[in-house]
Design a protein around this motif. Sequence first.
Motif, PDB file in Angstrom:
ATOM      1  N   MET A 290       2.996  21.131 -38.521  1.00  0.00           N
ATOM      2  CA  MET A 290       3.379  22.539 -38.340  1.00  0.00           C
ATOM      3  C   MET A 290       2.755  23.137 -37.069  1.00  0.00           C
ATOM      4  O   MET A 290       3.407  23.863 -36.312  1.00  0.00           O
ATOM      5  N   VAL A 291       1.492  22.845 -36.844  1.00  0.00           N
ATOM      6  CA  VAL A 291       0.743  23.517 -35.772  1.00  0.00           C
ATOM      7  C   VAL A 291       1.182  23.037 -34.383  1.00  0.00           C
ATOM      8  O   VAL A 291       1.290  23.848 -33.452  1.00  0.00           O
ATOM      9  N   VAL A 292       1.473  21.740 -34.232  1.00  0.00           N
ATOM     10  CA  VAL A 292       1.863  21.221 -32.911  1.00  0.00           C
ATOM     11  C   VAL A 292       3.150  21.894 -32.409  1.00  0.00           C
ATOM     12  O   VAL A 292       3.186  22.411 -31.280  1.00  0.00           O
ATOM     13  N   PRO A 293       4.256  21.938 -33.211  1.00  0.00           N
ATOM     14  CA  PRO A 293       5.449  22.658 -32.727  1.00  0.00           C
ATOM     15  C   PRO A 293       5.225  24.161 -32.567  1.00  0.00           C
ATOM     16  O   PRO A 293       5.835  24.786 -31.701  1.00  0.00           O
ATOM     17  N   ALA A 294       4.320  24.723 -33.390  1.00  0.00           N
ATOM     18  CA  ALA A 294       3.995  26.156 -33.238  1.00  0.00           C
ATOM     19  C   ALA A 294       3.379  26.415 -31.868  1.00  0.00           C
ATOM     20  O   ALA A 294       3.737  27.375 -31.180  1.00  0.00           O
ATOM     21  N   MET A 295       2.455  25.526 -31.470  1.00  0.00           N
ATOM     22  CA  MET A 295       1.808  25.660 -30.158  1.00  0.00           C
ATOM     23  C   MET A 295       2.820  25.486 -29.030  1.00  0.00           C
ATOM     24  O   MET A 295       2.817  26.235 -28.051  1.00  0.00           O
ATOM     25  N   GLN A 296       3.714  24.492 -29.172  1.00  0.00           N
ATOM     26  CA  GLN A 296       4.727  24.266 -28.131  1.00  0.00           C
ATOM     27  C   GLN A 296       5.642  25.475 -27.978  1.00  0.00           C
ATOM     28  O   GLN A 296       5.943  25.900 -26.849  1.00  0.00           O
ATOM     29  N   LEU A 297       6.081  26.031 -29.104  1.00  0.00           N
ATOM     30  CA  LEU A 297       6.976  27.188 -29.068  1.00  0.00           C
ATOM     31  C   LEU A 297       6.252  28.429 -28.542  1.00  0.00           C
ATOM     32  O   LEU A 297       6.798  29.192 -27.742  1.00  0.00           O
ATOM     33  N   ALA A 298       4.989  28.612 -28.969  1.00  0.00           N
ATOM     34  CA  ALA A 298       4.203  29.764 -28.514  1.00  0.00           C
ATOM     35  C   ALA A 298       3.957  29.707 -27.010  1.00  0.00           C
ATOM     36  O   ALA A 298       3.933  30.736 -26.329  1.00  0.00           O
ATOM     37  N   SER A 299       3.790  28.477 -26.462  1.00  0.00           N
ATOM     38  CA  SER A 299       3.589  28.313 -25.021  1.00  0.00           C
ATOM     39  C   SER A 299       4.855  28.667 -24.255  1.00  0.00           C
ATOM     40  O   SER A 299       4.809  29.194 -23.148  1.00  0.00           O
ATOM     41  N   LYS A 300       5.997  28.371 -24.873  1.00  0.00           N
ATOM     42  CA  LYS A 300       7.284  28.637 -24.228  1.00  0.00           C
ATOM     43  C   LYS A 300       7.581  30.133 -24.202  1.00  0.00           C
ATOM     44  O   LYS A 300       8.207  30.635 -23.271  1.00  0.00           O
ATOM     45  N   ILE A 301       7.097  30.871 -25.209  1.00  0.00           N
ATOM     46  CA  ILE A 301       7.485  32.291 -25.313  1.00  0.00           C
ATOM     47  C   ILE A 301       6.981  33.156 -24.140  1.00  0.00           C
ATOM     48  O   ILE A 301       7.828  33.864 -23.557  1.00  0.00           O
ATOM     49  N   PRO A 302       5.740  33.264 -23.703  1.00  0.00           N
ATOM     50  CA  PRO A 302       4.514  32.757 -24.301  1.00  0.00           C
ATOM     51  C   PRO A 302       3.859  33.827 -25.185  1.00  0.00           C
ATOM     52  O   PRO A 302       3.844  35.008 -24.828  1.00  0.00           O
ATOM     53  N   ASP A 303       3.336  33.391 -26.342  1.00  0.00           N
ATOM     54  CA  ASP A 303       2.678  34.289 -27.295  1.00  0.00           C
ATOM     55  C   ASP A 303       1.191  33.932 -27.327  1.00  0.00           C
ATOM     56  O   ASP A 303       0.803  32.895 -27.861  1.00  0.00           O
ATOM     57  N   MET A 304       0.377  34.802 -26.752  1.00  0.00           N
ATOM     58  CA  MET A 304      -1.054  34.495 -26.605  1.00  0.00           C
ATOM     59  C   MET A 304      -1.764  34.401 -27.955  1.00  0.00           C
ATOM     60  O   MET A 304      -2.620  33.540 -28.158  1.00  0.00           O
ATOM     61  N   SER A 305      -1.422  35.284 -28.892  1.00  0.00           N
ATOM     62  CA  SER A 305      -2.115  35.288 -30.190  1.00  0.00           C
ATOM     63  C   SER A 305      -1.829  34.014 -30.967  1.00  0.00           C
ATOM     64  O   SER A 305      -2.736  33.419 -31.575  1.00  0.00           O
ATOM     65  N   VAL A 306      -0.555  33.580 -30.966  1.00  0.00           N
ATOM     66  CA  VAL A 306      -0.200  32.343 -31.681  1.00  0.00           C
ATOM     67  C   VAL A 306      -0.834  31.137 -30.988  1.00  0.00           C
ATOM     68  O   VAL A 306      -1.274  30.186 -31.646  1.00  0.00           O
ATOM     69  N   GLN A 307      -0.913  31.158 -29.660  1.00  0.00           N
ATOM     70  CA  GLN A 307      -1.580  30.063 -28.939  1.00  0.00           C
ATOM     71  C   GLN A 307      -3.068  30.013 -29.281  1.00  0.00           C
ATOM     72  O   GLN A 307      -3.635  28.925 -29.472  1.00  0.00           O
ATOM     73  N   LEU A 308      -3.688  31.188 -29.384  1.00  0.00           N
ATOM     74  CA  LEU A 308      -5.108  31.253 -29.749  1.00  0.00           C
ATOM     75  C   LEU A 308      -5.317  30.686 -31.149  1.00  0.00           C
ATOM     76  O   LEU A 308      -6.211  29.865 -31.387  1.00  0.00           O
ATOM     77  N   TRP A 309      -4.473  31.138 -32.074  1.00  0.00           N
ATOM     78  CA  TRP A 309      -4.540  30.697 -33.471  1.00  0.00           C
ATOM     79  C   TRP A 309      -4.282  29.183 -33.567  1.00  0.00           C
ATOM     80  O   TRP A 309      -5.027  28.452 -34.223  1.00  0.00           O
ATOM     81  N   SER A 310      -3.230  28.710 -32.899  1.00  0.00           N
ATOM     82  CA  SER A 310      -2.864  27.290 -32.950  1.00  0.00           C
ATOM     83  C   SER A 310      -3.959  26.402 -32.365  1.00  0.00           C
ATOM     84  O   SER A 310      -4.288  25.336 -32.920  1.00  0.00           O
ATOM     85  N   SER A 311      -4.540  26.842 -31.243  1.00  0.00           N
ATOM     86  CA  SER A 311      -5.580  26.020 -30.605  1.00  0.00           C
ATOM     87  C   SER A 311      -6.821  25.928 -31.490  1.00  0.00           C
ATOM     88  O   SER A 311      -7.488  24.882 -31.556  1.00  0.00           O
ATOM     89  N   ALA A 312      -7.122  27.030 -32.211  1.00  0.00           N
ATOM     90  CA  ALA A 312      -8.272  27.008 -33.132  1.00  0.00           C
ATOM     91  C   ALA A 312      -8.013  26.021 -34.276  1.00  0.00           C
ATOM     92  O   ALA A 312      -8.902  25.232 -34.659  1.00  0.00           O
ATOM     93  N   LEU A 313      -6.797  26.037 -34.807  1.00  0.00           N
ATOM     94  CA  LEU A 313      -6.439  25.110 -35.888  1.00  0.00           C
ATOM     95  C   LEU A 313      -6.450  23.658 -35.400  1.00  0.00           C
ATOM     96  O   LEU A 313      -6.930  22.757 -36.095  1.00  0.00           O
ATOM     97  N   LEU A 314      -5.888  23.438 -34.210  1.00  0.00           N
ATOM     98  CA  LEU A 314      -5.862  22.075 -33.649  1.00  0.00           C
ATOM     99  C   LEU A 314      -7.282  21.536 -33.440  1.00  0.00           C
ATOM    100  O   LEU A 314      -7.558  20.352 -33.690  1.00  0.00           O
ATOM    101  N   LYS A 315      -8.166  22.412 -33.001  1.00  0.00           N
ATOM    102  CA  LYS A 315      -9.578  22.015 -32.804  1.00  0.00           C
ATOM    103  C   LYS A 315     -10.177  21.550 -34.143  1.00  0.00           C
ATOM    104  O   LYS A 315     -10.769  20.458 -34.235  1.00  0.00           O
ATOM    105  N   ASP A 316      -9.982  22.369 -35.194  1.00  0.00           N
ATOM    106  CA  ASP A 316     -10.545  22.045 -36.509  1.00  0.00           C
ATOM    107  C   ASP A 316      -9.873  20.820 -37.131  1.00  0.00           C
ATOM    108  O   ASP A 316     -10.528  19.982 -37.772  1.00  0.00           O
TER     109      ASP A 316
END
Length: 575
Positions: free
Chosen positions: A482-508
């Motif tokens: 779920m998180v990998v496509p969320a990050m890809q889509l958020a980067s395309k938009i670009p949506d900073m909050s979703v990128q922040l959230w996604s990167s935190a989840l990917l880190k964990d």
Amino acid sequence: MATSGEAPESWYLALLGFAEHFRTSSPPKIRLCVHCLEAVFQFKPPQRVEARTHLQLGSVLYHHTKNTELARSHLEKAWFISQQIPQFEDVKFEAASLLSELYCQQLLLHNLVDSAKPLLRKAIQISQQTPYWHCRLLFQLAQLHTLEKDLVSACDLLGVGAEYTRVVGSEYTRALFLLSKGMLLLMERKLGEVHPLLTLCGTIVENWQGNPIQKESLRVFFLVLQVTHYLDAGQVKSVKPCLKQLQQCIQTISTLHDDEILPSNPADLFHWLPKEHMCVLVYLLTVMHSMQAGYLEKAQKYTDKALMQLEKLKMLDSSPILSTFQVILLEHIIMCRLVTGHKATALQEISQVCQLCAQSPRLFTNHASQLHTLLGLYCISVNCMDNAEAQFTAALRLDNLLERINPDHNFPVSSHCLVAAAFYIRGLLSFFQGRYNEAKRFLRETLKMSNAEDLNRLTACSLVLLGHIFYVLGNHRESNNMVVPAMQLASKIPDMSVQLWSSALLKDLNKACGNTIDAHEAAQMHQNFSQQLLQDHIAACSLPEHNLISWTDGPPPVGQFQAQNGPATSLASLL
């Protein structure tokens, strides 16, 4: 000036000549123009000259001065005298039209608004043998009812106009009346009546053979209503063919030259909007579509084009619709800035909307709720939650929106986009309440609906939240899916909050799975996003306009900002 059969005195022509010279001077010498016209009365002119001079004086005073009382007095005299003169239609109906326009501009003086209606009704009644004026006065009275939010009466009048133009053989103006009625029916959400009416309009527009610019402008009007209808229904994918047609149509109309040959039917002497205004409107609809679809860079590109065009137009044209276009464009770009992490710029643009609304009470009335909503969204972005709540409360108070969107009773299910968003909000609530299975069910509904209509931002938000739920439940593989496509889509938009959230989840996630290199890379991305947002947060809160977050009542505060240090808000949730 003088009508056929009159033999105007030389003194009259001389005074008119001087008046026109002073009116068209650069800069205009309005005081001298008025003196020349007033001098006509010293010669005790015949009724025709007297009525015409009162009309000219009223018009000059109305358009070039703030002396509305004197303008009104002259226009009332022109209207009264001209009714006693046979075959004096132009003066009679122009006086009625200008006088009612003046009444409508003084909406605060309620008795004057009431005066406009009987005046227009009488003028409409006695103008049936003069097609141009009959149609113009019908449009004017319909507009007055629309301003008063009496859309039923306005629709009835537009229907009368459509039938009258059918009888006098003006299919062009019949289409204008019907399209205007369709616009009001869309505002009333009477969708059952809109569909057959738009179908009829489409047939009339395609079959009408006349001036190419008039035909294309009818087609633009028709397509604008269709696109608006789709966007209002949240059907971002379905609208694409219509929007493409509209964009092609405006390109065609911009290449056509105005035909100076007047229509043979006087009822056809109307146009919907100047083509320059239509161009801005098409930009605006493109921005609205891009925002709903989550194409924020495209939205920004078309907003920049539209605002540049508006600035040029406003230097030469004082039409109120241009300020309305400007405010709506700014409202959209402000939302765009908040999503892309440019809060300081968004705040300055909110201040710009305040300034525009301060110049027009009607504009403020129509956009006050949106303004408080934007301030509420800004407050959330800088973690001023008490101020956000106060702003949203102010928005609801101004719009009576709350009683219309109760999801248990009468949620506006006509909007695909809103229903999809409602499922996301319910999923978010269930997540915070720890009801994870229920949250997943709601979020899957959001994904199904957002994928059907290419609602990219809702898709990104739903994916990252589902990813978070699976992470909490310990299902790391599903969370990653779920998180990998969320990050890809958020980067395309670009949506900073979703990128922040996604990167935190990917880190964990990567840390939990033992992927040290990927975890480090995700941590670095998260740090970069955090720093960008933090710097923007500090810049926004340092602006004097930040004080706008305390404004929840009354007219927009303009020029009352004082520089201050940013509020001591916690950045924990931001980081």
